[in-house]
Motif scaffolding. Structure first.
Motif, PDB file in Angstrom:
ATOM      1  N   PRO A 229      -5.541   4.512   4.199  1.00  0.00           N
ATOM      2  CA  PRO A 229      -6.195   3.119   4.378  1.00  0.00           C
ATOM      3  C   PRO A 229      -7.681   3.528   4.981  1.00  0.00           C
ATOM      4  O   PRO A 229      -8.750   2.723   4.853  1.00  0.00           O
ATOM      5  CB  PRO A 229      -5.368   2.327   5.637  1.00  0.00           C
ATOM      6  CG  PRO A 229      -4.006   2.819   5.274  1.00  0.00           C
ATOM      7  CD  PRO A 229      -3.974   4.259   5.018  1.00  0.00           C
ATOM      8  N   ARG A 230      -7.555   4.445   5.836  1.00  0.00           N
ATOM      9  CA  ARG A 230      -8.933   5.018   6.682  1.00  0.00           C
ATOM     10  C   ARG A 230     -10.004   5.443   5.392  1.00  0.00           C
ATOM     11  O   ARG A 230     -10.814   4.878   5.379  1.00  0.00           O
ATOM     12  CB  ARG A 230      -8.678   6.063   7.537  1.00  0.00           C
ATOM     13  CG  ARG A 230      -9.982   6.516   8.194  1.00  0.00           C
ATOM     14  CD  ARG A 230      -9.999   7.567   9.249  1.00  0.00           C
ATOM     15  NE  ARG A 230     -11.205   8.168   9.772  1.00  0.00           N
ATOM     16  CZ  ARG A 230     -12.077   8.903   9.127  1.00  0.00           C
ATOM     17  NH1 ARG A 230     -11.664   9.514   7.799  1.00  0.00           N
ATOM     18  NH2 ARG A 230     -13.109   9.273   9.741  1.00  0.00           N
ATOM     19  N   ALA A 231      -9.452   6.253   4.538  1.00  0.00           N
ATOM     20  CA  ALA A 231     -10.069   6.787   3.609  1.00  0.00           C
ATOM     21  C   ALA A 231     -10.558   5.512   2.423  1.00  0.00           C
ATOM     22  O   ALA A 231     -11.812   5.629   1.894  1.00  0.00           O
ATOM     23  CB  ALA A 231      -9.512   7.874   2.925  1.00  0.00           C
ATOM     24  N   TYR A 232      -9.701   4.942   2.154  1.00  0.00           N
ATOM     25  CA  TYR A 232      -9.820   3.832   1.429  1.00  0.00           C
ATOM     26  C   TYR A 232     -10.901   2.881   1.763  1.00  0.00           C
ATOM     27  O   TYR A 232     -11.831   2.516   1.130  1.00  0.00           O
ATOM     28  CB  TYR A 232      -8.735   3.113   0.881  1.00  0.00           C
ATOM     29  CG  TYR A 232      -8.819   1.691   0.068  1.00  0.00           C
ATOM     30  CD1 TYR A 232      -8.545   1.893  -1.119  1.00  0.00           C
ATOM     31  CD2 TYR A 232      -9.281   0.542   0.673  1.00  0.00           C
ATOM     32  CE1 TYR A 232      -8.545   0.759  -1.816  1.00  0.00           C
ATOM     33  CE2 TYR A 232      -9.484  -0.492  -0.116  1.00  0.00           C
ATOM     34  CZ  TYR A 232      -9.302  -0.597  -1.539  1.00  0.00           C
ATOM     35  OH  TYR A 232      -9.372  -1.653  -2.170  1.00  0.00           O
ATOM     36  N   GLY A 233     -10.854   2.633   3.148  1.00  0.00           N
ATOM     37  CA  GLY A 233     -11.824   1.911   3.795  1.00  0.00           C
ATOM     38  C   GLY A 233     -13.284   2.285   3.710  1.00  0.00           C
ATOM     39  O   GLY A 233     -14.225   1.551   3.446  1.00  0.00           O
ATOM     40  N   ILE A 234     -13.441   3.466   3.799  1.00  0.00           N
ATOM     41  CA  ILE A 234     -14.810   4.163   3.939  1.00  0.00           C
ATOM     42  C   ILE A 234     -15.244   4.085   2.402  1.00  0.00           C
ATOM     43  O   ILE A 234     -16.189   3.694   2.279  1.00  0.00           O
ATOM     44  CB  ILE A 234     -14.590   5.786   4.383  1.00  0.00           C
ATOM     45  CG1 ILE A 234     -14.061   5.618   6.058  1.00  0.00           C
ATOM     46  CG2 ILE A 234     -16.054   6.273   4.174  1.00  0.00           C
ATOM     47  CD1 ILE A 234     -14.024   7.008   6.386  1.00  0.00           C
ATOM     48  N   MET A 235     -14.455   4.352   1.436  1.00  0.00           N
ATOM     49  CA  MET A 235     -14.506   4.455   0.113  1.00  0.00           C
ATOM     50  C   MET A 235     -15.197   3.166  -0.302  1.00  0.00           C
ATOM     51  O   MET A 235     -16.118   2.899  -1.054  1.00  0.00           O
ATOM     52  CB  MET A 235     -13.863   5.066  -0.796  1.00  0.00           C
ATOM     53  CG  MET A 235     -14.081   5.434  -2.403  1.00  0.00           C
ATOM     54  SD  MET A 235     -13.061   6.215  -3.200  1.00  0.00           S
ATOM     55  CE  MET A 235     -11.805   5.109  -3.092  1.00  0.00           C
TER      56      MET A 235
END
Length: 250
Positions: free
Chosen positions: A56-62
């Motif tokens: 969720p963190r990496a998805y959110g940034i992307m």
């Protein structure tokens, strides 16, 4: 029949995790929740997305980068930068991996207020975890498939998250209709979006990124919006003040 039920359940459960937890919560902060509920939805997302789990963190940034740089060279997934859907998704994977493993320098404004559970992300993103899920899917198909054609669904099951992403990130930037004139190619792919749980209302979403209701016209049904209102009523989540104002005006 079991294979079709399993496929449909996985399609919608994994898609719900993506649009509710990774997209509307992590990327846009449309609502808040307690740490306990956040951990619950981390686990729920891992179970429902399995081999195609995304942090969720990496998805959110992307996704924040996508909104900030839509259709430019800095957009991590735009058809404008790719000759075909496969090259776009490969580029998306590369961008995601760089963010996941902190190999890309990201401005602080894109990393604020993101859900984090580093140990779960490490395990869920590991080759071991992904292969374990793939093995489980294969065993299920071997046990329940009643004809060879059902095995055609297996590759989609294994790469479900990427499949969902391809539908929205490619087709909703190439085909559909618009409600709002924007400086990008985002369009609404489906008139009544039951298939993608509201995610295909991409033009609406780029106009109102933090809105919990991706539908804007009377026929644009966003099923997840009603789940969000139910969760709010049950006090599982709390809508952000700006979102409450939007709903009061709508």
């Amino acid at each position: 029949m079991a294979i079709y039920i399993f496929f449909a359940a996985l399609w919608y459960l994994s898609l719900f995790s993506q649009t509710f937890f990774q997209h509307r919560y992590a990327a846009h902060g449309a609502f808040t929740m307690s740490k306990g509920w956040e951990r619950f939805f981390f686990i729920f997302t891992y179970i429902t997305q399995g081999s195609s789990y995304m942090s969720p963190r990496a998805y959110g940034i992307m996704h924040r980068l996508h909104h900030a740089h839509t259709d430019t060279e800095l957009d991590p997934h735009s058809p404008a930068n790719s000759s075909n859907i496969f090259s776009m998704m490969w580029g998306t994977r590369a961008a995601y991996q760089e963010i996941l493993h902190d190999e890309k320098v990201v401005e602080p404004r894109y990393t604020k207020n993101l859900p984090e559970w580093a140990s779960l992300d490490r395990f869920a993103s590991s080759t071991f975890s992904r292969l374990l899920w793939v093995a489980g899917y294969i065993v299920f198909f071997v046990y329940f498939a009643t004809n060879p054609y059902q095995y055609l669904l297996l590759p989609i099951v294994v790469s479900m998250g990427a499949f969902h992403g391809a539908i929205v990130n490619w087709f909703a930037h190439k085909y559909g209709y618009i409600n709002f004139r924007l400086r990008n190619t985002a369009m609404n792919l489906l008139f009544v979006d039951v298939l993608m749980l509201g995610e295909s209302y991409h033009n609406n979403h780029h106009k109102h990124p933090s809105s919990v209701n991706f539908g804007r016209r009377w026929f644009e049904i966003d099923p997840v919006y009603y789940v969000i209102r139910l969760f709010e009523w049950l006090r599982v989540i709390k809508l952000a003040p700006t979102v409450k104002k939007q709903l009061a005006v709508a």
